[in-house]
Design an enzyme around this catalytic site. Structure first.
Site, mmCIF file in Angstrom:
data_model
loop_
_atom_site.group_PDB
_atom_site.id
_atom_site.type_symbol
_atom_site.label_atom_id
_atom_site.label_comp_id
_atom_site.label_asym_id
_atom_site.label_seq_id
_atom_site.Cartn_x
_atom_site.Cartn_y
_atom_site.Cartn_z
ATOM 1 N N ALA A 1 4.517 -21.099 -88.558
ATOM 2 C CA ALA A 1 3.995 -19.758 -88.804
ATOM 3 C C ALA A 1 2.493 -19.743 -88.565
ATOM 4 C CB ALA A 1 4.303 -19.321 -90.226
ATOM 5 N N CYS A 2 2.034 -18.636 -88.012
ATOM 6 C CA CYS A 2 0.619 -18.513 -87.693
ATOM 7 C C CYS A 2 0.167 -17.089 -87.972
ATOM 8 C CB CYS A 2 0.386 -18.890 -86.244
ATOM 9 S SG CYS A 2 1.379 -17.893 -85.131
ATOM 10 N N GLU A 3 -1.085 -16.855 -87.735
ATOM 11 C CA GLU A 3 -1.645 -15.524 -87.980
ATOM 12 C C GLU A 3 -1.227 -14.533 -86.897
ATOM 13 O OE1 GLU A 3 -3.264 -12.866 -90.264
ATOM 14 O OE2 GLU A 3 -3.677 -14.923 -90.808
ATOM 15 N N VAL B 1 3.299 -14.958 -89.121
ATOM 16 C CA VAL B 1 3.808 -15.019 -90.486
ATOM 17 C C VAL B 1 4.472 -13.706 -90.890
ATOM 18 C CG1 VAL B 1 1.668 -14.369 -91.678
ATOM 19 C CG2 VAL B 1 3.278 -15.917 -92.789
#
Length: 103
Positions: free
Chosen positions: A15-17, A46
């Protein structure tokens, strides 16, 4: 606290921004290490986790709380460093050995 046996992981999401950059690098690194296992390793923002239906989420510590809110039934493993982080190594080892992963 959510948990899963490493052998039961079929879809691991980094998960990332925003879905670009460092998460792609981490996803490729983990996928390479787990190439002999039947696991999809990918990356996603995310805020899109719920629609991805992962078994396991790995993300930077700064996003962990948001990831847990998005998929409360899924273990979320947080890391601090994009390269050489012991938590990422522990995820790979647990999947390879079937050990339990929990957040």
């Amino acid at each position: 606290m959510a948990a899963i046996a490493g052998g039961d992981v079929r879809k691991l999401i980094i998960a990332c921004e925003a879905g670009m950059g460092s998460s792609v690098m981490v996803a490729k690194m983990i996928a390479k290490q787990l190439k002999d296992h039947d696991i999809v390793v990918t990356h996603a923002p995310v805020n899109a986790l719920a629609g991805e239906h992962p078994n396991l989420v790995v993300c930077h510590r700064g996003l962990a709380q948001r990831a847990k809110q998005a998929v409360p039934e899924v273990p979320v493993i947080a890391f601090d460093m994009f390269l050489g982080d012991p938590n990422i190594a522990a995820v790979v080892a647990a999947i390879q050995t079937g050990a339990v992963l929990s957040d």
